[in-house]
Scaffold this motif. Structure first.
Motif, short mmCIF file in Angstrom:
data_model
loop_
_atom_site.label_atom_id
_atom_site.label_comp_id
_atom_site.label_asym_id
_atom_site.label_seq_id
_atom_site.Cartn_x
_atom_site.Cartn_y
_atom_site.Cartn_z
N GLY A 82 -15.32 0.60 10.07
CA GLY A 82 -15.25 1.13 8.73
C GLY A 82 -13.87 1.62 8.35
O GLY A 82 -13.61 1.91 7.19
N ALA A 83 -12.97 1.73 9.28
CA ALA A 83 -11.61 2.18 8.98
C ALA A 83 -10.71 0.97 8.84
O ALA A 83 -10.77 0.03 9.62
N SER A 84 -9.88 1.01 7.82
CA SER A 84 -8.94 -0.10 7.64
C SER A 84 -7.54 0.37 7.98
O SER A 84 -7.19 1.53 7.77
N ALA A 85 -6.76 -0.53 8.49
CA ALA A 85 -5.40 -0.18 8.88
C ALA A 85 -4.49 -0.14 7.65
O ALA A 85 -4.70 -0.86 6.67
N VAL A 86 -3.49 0.69 7.71
CA VAL A 86 -2.51 0.79 6.65
C VAL A 86 -1.51 -0.34 6.83
O VAL A 86 -1.03 -0.59 7.92
N THR A 87 -1.20 -1.04 5.75
CA THR A 87 -0.25 -2.13 5.86
C THR A 87 1.17 -1.57 5.92
O THR A 87 1.43 -0.44 5.48
N GLY A 146 -3.18 3.22 -2.20
CA GLY A 146 -2.59 1.91 -1.98
C GLY A 146 -1.12 1.83 -2.33
O GLY A 146 -0.60 0.77 -2.64
N GLY A 147 -0.42 2.96 -2.31
CA GLY A 147 1.01 2.97 -2.62
C GLY A 147 1.31 3.18 -4.08
O GLY A 147 2.47 3.12 -4.49
#
Length: 88
Positions: free
Chosen positions: A25-30, A76-77
């Motif tokens: 459920g956790a997504s990595a930060v690009t 998202g930045g």
């Protein structure tokens, strides 16, 4: 020679496939978002002495900077303006 049982091999194969299908459920930060947020933090919280990061920030505290970065990553930045409205 190794003696292995067929049920043990099948069980291991099933567990490895099942564990790979479970999502955390956790997504990595690009990298792009992290770099953009790092630049936005540097812009919103300039250093007290240019070129000396140990001198601290002219605006806000380290906790303010961390929360701004976390907020930036969560968006998202995309930040709507300058520093947080509640900075000291």
């Amino acid at each position: 020679m190794f003696v292995t049982s067929k049920p043990a091999i099948v069980t291991c194969a099933f567990l490895s496939v099942a564990s790979s299908l479970v999502s955390t459920g956790a997504s990595a930060v690009t990298v792009e978002v992290a770099k953009k947020c790092d630049l936005l933090v540097a812009k919103a919280f300039p250093p007290r002495e240019p070129g000396n990061p140990a001198a601290g920030s002219a605006k806000g505290t380290a906790q303010d900077q961390r929360s701004y970065f976390s907020k930036c990553v969560a968006n998202g930045g995309n930040m709507d303006g300058g520093a947080d409205k509640d900075t000291k």
